[in-house]
Enzyme design. Structure first.
Site, PDB file in Angstrom:
ATOM      1  N   TRP A   1       8.153   7.636   3.785  1.00 35.94           N
ATOM      2  CA  TRP A   1       9.460   8.093   4.263  1.00 35.94           C
ATOM      3  C   TRP A   1      10.180   8.943   3.228  1.00 35.94           C
ATOM      4  O   TRP A   1      11.179   9.601   3.550  1.00 35.94           O
ATOM      5  CB  TRP A   1      10.341   6.893   4.602  1.00 35.94           C
ATOM      6  CG  TRP A   1       9.931   6.099   5.800  1.00 35.94           C
ATOM      7  CD1 TRP A   1       8.719   5.506   6.026  1.00 35.94           C
ATOM      8  CD2 TRP A   1      10.729   5.788   6.939  1.00 35.94           C
ATOM      9  NE1 TRP A   1       8.723   4.842   7.227  1.00 35.94           N
ATOM     10  CE2 TRP A   1       9.948   5.000   7.809  1.00 35.94           C
ATOM     11  CE3 TRP A   1      12.043   6.094   7.305  1.00 35.94           C
ATOM     12  CZ2 TRP A   1      10.432   4.515   9.019  1.00 35.94           C
ATOM     13  CZ3 TRP A   1      12.531   5.594   8.509  1.00 35.94           C
ATOM     14  CH2 TRP A   1      11.733   4.821   9.354  1.00 35.94           C
TER      15      TRP A   1
ATOM     16  N   ALA B   1       3.241   2.697  -5.434  1.00 33.68           N
ATOM     17  CA  ALA B   1       3.012   1.770  -6.546  1.00 33.68           C
ATOM     18  C   ALA B   1       1.725   0.988  -6.351  1.00 33.68           C
ATOM     19  O   ALA B   1       0.918   0.844  -7.272  1.00 33.68           O
ATOM     20  CB  ALA B   1       4.199   0.817  -6.691  1.00 33.68           C
TER      21      ALA B   1
ATOM     22  N   GLY C   1      12.501  13.083  -1.185  1.00 36.60           N
ATOM     23  CA  GLY C   1      12.556  13.608  -2.537  1.00 36.60           C
ATOM     24  C   GLY C   1      11.175  13.593  -3.161  1.00 36.60           C
ATOM     25  O   GLY C   1      10.228  13.025  -2.612  1.00 36.60           O
TER      26      GLY C   1
ATOM     27  N   HIS D   1      19.732   2.597   1.146  1.00 39.26           N
ATOM     28  CA  HIS D   1      18.610   3.479   0.832  1.00 39.26           C
ATOM     29  C   HIS D   1      17.633   2.904  -0.182  1.00 39.26           C
ATOM     30  O   HIS D   1      16.428   3.112  -0.073  1.00 39.26           O
ATOM     31  CB  HIS D   1      19.172   4.807   0.311  1.00 39.26           C
ATOM     32  CG  HIS D   1      18.142   5.830  -0.025  1.00 39.26           C
ATOM     33  ND1 HIS D   1      17.256   6.317   0.913  1.00 39.26           N
ATOM     34  CD2 HIS D   1      17.861   6.477  -1.195  1.00 39.26           C
ATOM     35  CE1 HIS D   1      16.467   7.218   0.341  1.00 39.26           C
ATOM     36  NE2 HIS D   1      16.802   7.323  -0.926  1.00 39.26           N
TER      37      HIS D   1
ATOM     38  N   GLU E   1      18.355  17.929  -8.061  1.00 35.26           N
ATOM     39  CA  GLU E   1      18.963  16.915  -7.200  1.00 35.26           C
ATOM     40  C   GLU E   1      20.133  16.262  -7.916  1.00 35.26           C
ATOM     41  O   GLU E   1      20.348  16.479  -9.117  1.00 35.26           O
ATOM     42  CB  GLU E   1      17.920  15.878  -6.764  1.00 35.26           C
ATOM     43  CG  GLU E   1      16.822  16.473  -5.885  1.00 35.26           C
ATOM     44  CD  GLU E   1      15.887  15.440  -5.297  1.00 35.26           C
ATOM     45  OE1 GLU E   1      16.186  14.235  -5.400  1.00 35.26           O
ATOM     46  OE2 GLU E   1      14.846  15.829  -4.736  1.00 35.26           O
TER      47      GLU E   1
ATOM     48  N   ARG F   1      24.791   9.356  -6.646  1.00 33.59           N
ATOM     49  CA  ARG F   1      24.855   8.949  -5.241  1.00 33.59           C
ATOM     50  C   ARG F   1      25.959   7.946  -4.940  1.00 33.59           C
ATOM     51  O   ARG F   1      26.556   7.981  -3.861  1.00 33.59           O
ATOM     52  CB  ARG F   1      23.499   8.369  -4.818  1.00 33.59           C
ATOM     53  CG  ARG F   1      22.439   9.432  -4.675  1.00 33.59           C
ATOM     54  CD  ARG F   1      21.102   8.843  -4.317  1.00 33.59           C
ATOM     55  NE  ARG F   1      20.121   9.894  -4.109  1.00 33.59           N
ATOM     56  CZ  ARG F   1      18.823   9.680  -3.919  1.00 33.59           C
ATOM     57  NH1 ARG F   1      18.364   8.444  -3.937  1.00 33.59           N
ATOM     58  NH2 ARG F   1      18.000  10.686  -3.734  1.00 33.59           N
TER      59      ARG F   1
ATOM     60  N   ALA G   1       0.816  -1.208   0.000  1.00 39.04           N
ATOM     61  CA  ALA G   1       0.000   0.000   0.000  1.00 39.04           C
ATOM     62  C   ALA G   1       0.846   1.253   0.000  1.00 39.04           C
ATOM     63  O   ALA G   1       0.515   2.251   0.637  1.00 39.04           O
ATOM     64  CB  ALA G   1      -0.947  -0.004   1.200  1.00 39.04           C
ATOM     65  N   GLY G   2       1.978   1.215  -0.736  1.00 39.54           N
ATOM     66  CA  GLY G   2       2.746   2.422  -0.983  1.00 39.54           C
ATOM     67  C   GLY G   2       2.267   3.067  -2.271  1.00 39.54           C
ATOM     68  O   GLY G   2       1.171   2.778  -2.771  1.00 39.54           O
TER      69      GLY G   2
ATOM     70  N   HIS H   1      22.624   5.932   0.345  1.00 32.24           N
ATOM     71  CA  HIS H   1      22.486   7.385   0.317  1.00 32.24           C
ATOM     72  C   HIS H   1      23.642   8.000   1.100  1.00 32.24           C
ATOM     73  O   HIS H   1      23.933   7.578   2.218  1.00 32.24           O
ATOM     74  CB  HIS H   1      21.148   7.820   0.926  1.00 32.24           C
ATOM     75  CG  HIS H   1      20.737   9.185   0.490  1.00 32.24           C
ATOM     76  ND1 HIS H   1      21.369  10.323   0.938  1.00 32.24           N
ATOM     77  CD2 HIS H   1      19.784   9.606  -0.366  1.00 32.24           C
ATOM     78  CE1 HIS H   1      20.806  11.376   0.375  1.00 32.24           C
ATOM     79  NE2 HIS H   1      19.844  10.969  -0.430  1.00 32.24           N
TER      80      HIS H   1
ATOM     81  N   ARG I   1      20.407   4.268  -9.163  1.00 34.91           N
ATOM     82  CA  ARG I   1      19.204   5.056  -9.433  1.00 34.91           C
ATOM     83  C   ARG I   1      19.481   6.551  -9.417  1.00 34.91           C
ATOM     84  O   ARG I   1      20.142   7.064  -8.519  1.00 34.91           O
ATOM     85  CB  ARG I   1      18.128   4.733  -8.392  1.00 34.91           C
ATOM     86  CG  ARG I   1      16.877   5.585  -8.522  1.00 34.91           C
ATOM     87  CD  ARG I   1      15.809   5.132  -7.562  1.00 34.91           C
ATOM     88  NE  ARG I   1      16.157   5.330  -6.175  1.00 34.91           N
ATOM     89  CZ  ARG I   1      15.960   6.464  -5.490  1.00 34.91           C
ATOM     90  NH1 ARG I   1      15.454   7.516  -6.098  1.00 34.91           N
ATOM     91  NH2 ARG I   1      16.287   6.533  -4.211  1.00 34.91           N
TER      92      ARG I   1
END
Length: 491
Positions: free
Chosen positions: A42, A13, A45, A321, A106, A263, A10-11, A217, A356
């Site tokens: 959480w 996506a 970004g 991360h 970013e 990163r 249930a995020g 991260h 990523r």
């Protein structure tokens, strides 16, 4: 219970997929109810999507592929960069409010294209909006439970078994459970993200890919005795810089983009400078205008440990991360198991390659969550295995032990003999009360990292510190063994 589509997770996506899948018929979303259990809530970004006149999907693609260190699937990247602006427009049309300020810059981006909502509370704002939208939808049922198995019939997904034994039958199942960085002790996301969705897919027969690539991260708070807490990359986009213990900036000697380098580069640089100086590395955001108001999460997290980000540099170090790898899918979320789909961090679409690009994660979750919802049925072929898998774990290690071992051997820097030792220990783990999903995912990660005898993106081998053109391939693994997919992207 039964439904046309069952979504596990249930995020962003999962909820976005559920909303679009409801056009096909009844949808059931299975997930523990607390928002804090989703990585979306959480996320600090925003959503990377082209908006400015001086930007283009092509430039966003170039930045994504550059960050991905030669392993991105250009077709998947093209889908992301072209559909992300449409997704942001759809969210706006549905009533989601984004910040009025220009898009943020970013790390790794050549243009300002990251859309925020509530500053560095963007993930929380997105998740709340999606939850409220789903709650109002009469065709979507929420089940507050943990999925424990994917039911199959004649090799195809046919439903989901939840804790307690109940079965939710379905015509199609979508994995949207998030990633596996919870197998690390030093991590920026939820404790519960231990790869359960990857394990569910694996036990149903699905192939996984790119499992060795983990993004660390570079700027997580580093205060002894306290959990790592992410300090968003957008701070550096607005002028924050990294400094050593003497107050000197150092990133310019590691990469032309300096503090806004990809990163993986910044994480290794921070670690190297900490070791060279024997002292902390600091994120200095004191020059960022109105930093406490614009970045309330960062301000709150620093104040919790007695620091003031507006007036003093704060100590940082890398933390696990994001997982670039996961259940292998095609451009429509189809896996190698019929009627089983995947989207979000649990999936491996090929967008991220070996590393990523910042804020591509929420964009990917939404773009491919929608695609999984509306896709035609089908199955993703996988290449024939070239190497045997070896005996997989039949028991488990305690989660505490896995986290200690992952921090030590699967972190920013890795070494071949140590990876082999860890894989053997995980394969022979026998604790019946341990973390079974975490053990399996850590074992696969150690095996993939051992096999990849080079350094690329989020995977760095001290015994093989350079990239190897022969390894410009993606690793795929299933119960039949290990295989590779040729990378169509330039090395």
């Amino acid at each position: 219970m039964s439904a046309r589509t069952v979504v596990i997770g249930a995020g962003a996506a999962g909820l976005w997929c559920a909303l679009h899948a409801s056009q096909r018929g009844a949808v059931t979303v299975i997930a523990p109810g607390a928002a804090e259990l989703t990585a979306t809530a959480w996320a600090q970004g925003g959503i990377a999507a082209v908006a400015a006149a001086d930007d283009s999907p092509g430039q966003h693609a170039v930045d994504t592929i550059t960050a991905g260190a030669g392993l991105c699937d250009p077709a998947a990247v093209d889908v992301l960069v072209r559909e992300a602006p449409e997704t942001v427009a759809e969210l706006r049309a549905m009533g989601m409010r984004f910040d009025e300020s220009d898009s943020a810059l970013e790390g790794g981006h050549s243009r300002r294209r990251v859309h925020h909502a509530g500053g560095d509370r963007s993930g929380r704002a997105l998740h709340r909006f999606l939850e409220e939208t789903v709650e109002r939808h009469t065709g979507i049922v929420r089940v507050d439970a943990r999925a424990v198995a994917i039911q199959t019939r004649d090799g195809a997904a046919a439903g989901v078994r939840v804790e307690g034994g109940a079965l939710v039958a379905a015509d199609r199942v979508v994995l949207a459970t998030g990633g596996a960085c919870g197998i690390f002790g030093r991590r920026t996301g939820p404790d519960t993200s231990v790869g359960e969705g990857m394990a569910l897919g694996w036990h149903a027969g699905a192939a996984l890919a790119d499992i060795e690539f983990v993004q660390f991260h570079p700027t997580a708070l580093d205060v002894p005795g306290r959990p790592a807490r992410l300090l968003t990359e957008a701070l550096r986009g607005e002028g924050a810089v990294l400094r050593d213990a003497n107050g000197e900036r150092f990133m310019d000697r590691f990469h032309p983009q300096g503090d806004l380098a990809p990163r993986d580069v910044v994480a290794r640089a921070v670690l190297q400078v900490r070791e060279e100086t024997g002292a902390e590395v600091y994120l200095d955001a004191t020059a960022v205008p109105d930093v406490a108001r614009r970045f309330p999460t960062a301000d709150e997290q620093c104040r919790e440990v007695g620091l003031d980000i507006a007036t003093q540099p704060v100590p940082v170090a890398p933390a696990a991360h994001y997982c670039m790898g996961g259940v292998l899918t095609d451009l429509w979320g189809r896996t190698s198991v019929p009627a089983l789909f995947a989207a979000g961090e649990v999936a491996c679409t090929g967008v991220h390659g070996a590393n990523r690009l910042a804020s591509n994660s929420l964009a990917e979750a939404l773009v491919f969550g929608r695609r999984a919802a509306i896709a035609h049925d089908g199955v993703l072929p996988t290449p024939d295995p070239v190497d045997a898998l070896g005996a997989e774990p039949t028991g488990a290690m305690t989660l505490r032990s896995i986290r200690e071992q992952a921090d030590r051997f699967l972190g920013v820097r890795r070494d071949g003999p140590e990876l082999d030792k860890l894989a053997a220990e995980l394969a022979s783990a026998a604790d019946p009360g341990g973390g079974r999903s975490a053990t399996l995912v850590a074992w696969l990660m150690a095996g993939a990292a051992s096999r990849r005898t080079e350094s690329r993106g989020g995977h760095f081998r001290v015994d093989h510190p350079a990239p190897d053109p022969a390894w410009a391939v993606r690793q795929v693994v299933n119960h039949r063994g290990w295989s590779t997919l040729a990378s169509p992207a330039p090395v």
